[in-house]
Enzyme design. Structure first.
Site, PDB file in Angstrom:
ATOM      1  N   ASP A   1     -26.020   9.632  86.827  1.00  0.00           N
ATOM      2  CA  ASP A   1     -26.469   8.243  86.720  1.00  0.00           C
ATOM      3  C   ASP A   1     -25.304   7.436  86.151  1.00  0.00           C
ATOM      4  O   ASP A   1     -24.791   7.753  85.071  1.00  0.00           O
ATOM      5  CB  ASP A   1     -27.688   8.142  85.797  1.00  0.00           C
ATOM      6  CG  ASP A   1     -28.215   6.714  85.730  1.00  0.00           C
ATOM      7  OD1 ASP A   1     -29.036   6.344  86.592  1.00  0.00           O
ATOM      8  OD2 ASP A   1     -27.791   5.971  84.813  1.00  0.00           O
TER       9      ASP A   1
ATOM     10  N   HIS B   1     -24.274  -8.655  93.924  1.00  0.00           N
ATOM     11  CA  HIS B   1     -24.632  -7.435  94.656  1.00  0.00           C
ATOM     12  C   HIS B   1     -23.558  -7.031  95.667  1.00  0.00           C
ATOM     13  O   HIS B   1     -23.414  -5.840  95.973  1.00  0.00           O
ATOM     14  CB  HIS B   1     -25.979  -7.626  95.367  1.00  0.00           C
ATOM     15  CG  HIS B   1     -27.139  -7.705  94.424  1.00  0.00           C
ATOM     16  ND1 HIS B   1     -27.628  -6.600  93.767  1.00  0.00           N
ATOM     17  CD2 HIS B   1     -27.896  -8.763  94.009  1.00  0.00           C
ATOM     18  CE1 HIS B   1     -28.649  -6.958  92.991  1.00  0.00           C
ATOM     19  NE2 HIS B   1     -28.829  -8.269  93.121  1.00  0.00           N
TER      20      HIS B   1
ATOM     21  N   ASN C   1     -23.378  -5.249  88.413  1.00  0.00           N
ATOM     22  CA  ASN C   1     -24.161  -5.950  89.443  1.00  0.00           C
ATOM     23  C   ASN C   1     -24.507  -7.361  88.986  1.00  0.00           C
ATOM     24  O   ASN C   1     -24.379  -8.337  89.742  1.00  0.00           O
ATOM     25  CB  ASN C   1     -25.442  -5.170  89.722  1.00  0.00           C
ATOM     26  CG  ASN C   1     -25.593  -4.833  91.198  1.00  0.00           C
ATOM     27  OD1 ASN C   1     -24.758  -5.191  92.018  1.00  0.00           O
ATOM     28  ND2 ASN C   1     -26.668  -4.154  91.547  1.00  0.00           N
TER      29      ASN C   1
ATOM     30  N   ASP D   1     -28.087   3.728  91.705  1.00  0.00           N
ATOM     31  CA  ASP D   1     -26.790   4.213  91.213  1.00  0.00           C
ATOM     32  C   ASP D   1     -26.883   5.671  90.790  1.00  0.00           C
ATOM     33  O   ASP D   1     -26.136   6.138  89.927  1.00  0.00           O
ATOM     34  CB  ASP D   1     -26.304   3.346  90.050  1.00  0.00           C
ATOM     35  CG  ASP D   1     -27.266   3.361  88.860  1.00  0.00           C
ATOM     36  OD1 ASP D   1     -28.427   3.780  89.061  1.00  0.00           O
ATOM     37  OD2 ASP D   1     -26.859   2.975  87.760  1.00  0.00           O
TER      38      ASP D   1
ATOM     39  N   ASP E   1     -22.242  -3.375  95.696  1.00  0.00           N
ATOM     40  CA  ASP E   1     -22.285  -2.445  96.838  1.00  0.00           C
ATOM     41  C   ASP E   1     -20.909  -1.847  97.111  1.00  0.00           C
ATOM     42  O   ASP E   1     -20.787  -0.641  97.354  1.00  0.00           O
ATOM     43  CB  ASP E   1     -22.797  -3.169  98.092  1.00  0.00           C
ATOM     44  CG  ASP E   1     -24.290  -3.458  98.028  1.00  0.00           C
ATOM     45  OD1 ASP E   1     -24.962  -2.887  97.146  1.00  0.00           O
ATOM     46  OD2 ASP E   1     -24.779  -4.242  98.869  1.00  0.00           O
TER      47      ASP E   1
END
Length: 427
Positions: A303, A316, A311, A346, A320
């Protein structure tokens, strides 16, 4: 029923008159009697007779042989020659004589009747055969797939336009060539060339489907995925007279199938295996470990630390791109036989197969942490992260992938509680 019309071409007046009477007696209609080649061609064009009865030794600029060529090739009207013995030899010398195409003078009325009827029957049979051939050719040419017909020896007899388009060969070039020379096929599954299918089909006497990963190498070297089958052709006696290969370009279908597989088993953003594919590979690995007591494997559950802040701060789009870059970093830390997957958001998972012990897994976890700390340049920003990693391995004979992942997830949260940027082993 209308009497069939016959055009008589005879320059001997008495013989011409007798022939007219005989024909009328036999029930035919004599449309004309003429004595020159030029006039014959004109009359055939005007009256369209059912048959021409012609003296081969005509006077005039055009002889009887040339007249017959024009009548048969341009007007498609059957012809019976009237010959004497010397003219008969000339016919054979020029290879113009065929069965039922002549009658020697003098002749009986019954012989004349027989010669005419046989010539009409032969012409009608040839016409039906030609029309049937044209009909079949039209059907084959209008098909939406490629069709190649071979002789019994495996050499090409005909190709339709789509076969020409796909292979790059014209029918005129391919005619008489061995099928394997024109249809060069490779089985991509095993990487081997496929031998002459026509020969194999005839030998086996059954329909062959093309291999699943059959690729055609065209005349100019292009590779095209094709599919369908090749079947034997039988004559009216049931004997194999050749084969018919039917195929089509399935490149788009293969691309669609590949896309469906990617959609089902791979993450659309990072192109890594997704949850479904990872669980499938993990299930196979568990089964493999049951068969080998010395087979060890480990699962890492990752994680990313602080991804939400990236973010929220950069948007975003950058988020990404960052995940894609992380995916490449993770791949670089693993062996070719290992699997890294995006599990969602994530979260990433790693499957390490055939390891010696737990130390192999912790070494990979350390290598991942070192790699993630290196800055990633995105749109002018220098971004980096760390990961909380949970590790479990098959020390307790796991039966189900879900159980193993649960334990790895528990270990990951333990690592996060320890201050992130570290790993923890489930015990």
């Amino acid at each position: 029923m209308f009497a069939r019309q016959i055009l008589v071409v005879e320059d001997e007046k008495i013989l011409a008159s007798n022939i007219r009477k005989s024909l009328q007696k036999l029930g035919y209609s004599v449309s004309e009697i003429t004595d020159s080649g030029e006039e014959v061609i004109k009359k055939v064009a005007e009256t369209h007779p059912n048959l021409v009865l012609i003296n081969i030794g005509l006077a005039g600029e055009i002889d009887g042989v040339d007249v017959v060529d024009i009548i048969q090739n341009q007007f498609h009207v059957p012809v019976v020659y009237l010959t004497d013995s010397s003219e008969y030899k000339t016919l054979h010398k020029n290879q113009l004589s065929e069965s039922f195409s002549y009658i020697a003078k003098p002749f009986l009325e019954s012989d004349l009747h027989f010669a005419i009827e046989m010539a009409l029957y032969k012409h009608q049979s040839e016409k039906i055969l030609y029309e049937e051939k044209q009909r079949l050719t039209a059907i084959i040419n209008s098909m939406g797939c490629a069709v190649i017909v071979t002789y019994a020896n495996g050499c090409i007899r005909m190709m339709n336009p789509i076969a020409e388009l796909i292979t790059g060969w014209k029918q005129s070039e391919a005619f008489g060539k061995d099928l394997i020379e024109v249809v060069n096929l490779v089985d991509k599954e095993i990487g081997e060339k496929i031998e002459n299918l026509a020969t194999n089909v005839i030998k086996a006497d059954e329909v062959f489907n093309l291999p699943e990963n059959c690729t055609l190498i065209t005349k100019d070297g292009k590779e095209i995925a094709i599919g369908d089958n090749i079947a034997p052709i039988r004559d009216h006696n049931g004997n194999i007279s050749g084969t018919v290969l039917v195929f089509q370009d399935i490149t788009k279908r293969k691309e669609t199938e590949a896309q469906l597989i990617r959609n089902a088993f791979y993450d659309g953003l990072t192109t890594l295996p997704n949850r479904v594919l990872f669980l499938d590979r993990l299930r196979q690995t568990i089964e493999r470990s049951k068969r080998r007591s010395d087979y060890y494997f480990a699962v890492l559950f990752l994680d990313l630390d602080g991804f939400k802040e990236i973010n929220d701060r950069f948007g975003h789009g950058i988020g990404d791109d960052f995940l894609v870059a992380i995916a490449r970093r993770l791949e670089s830390c693993l062996r070719s036989g290992d699997t890294v997957a995006r599990f969602g958001g994530d979260e990433f998972t790693v499957l390490l197969e055939d390891i010696k012990d737990i130390n192999d897994a912790t070494n990979v976890a350390k290598r991942i942490q070192d790699s993630l700390r290196l800055p990633i340049n995105l749109n002018g920003y220098q971004l980096s992260t760390t990961a909380s990693i949970g590790i479990t391995w098959n020390f307790s004979n796991y039966e189900e992938p879900a159980t193993l992942l649960r334990d790895a997830d528990i270990a990951m949260y333990r690592a996060k509680r320890q201050g992130k940027a570290t790993y923890a082993i489930f015990s």
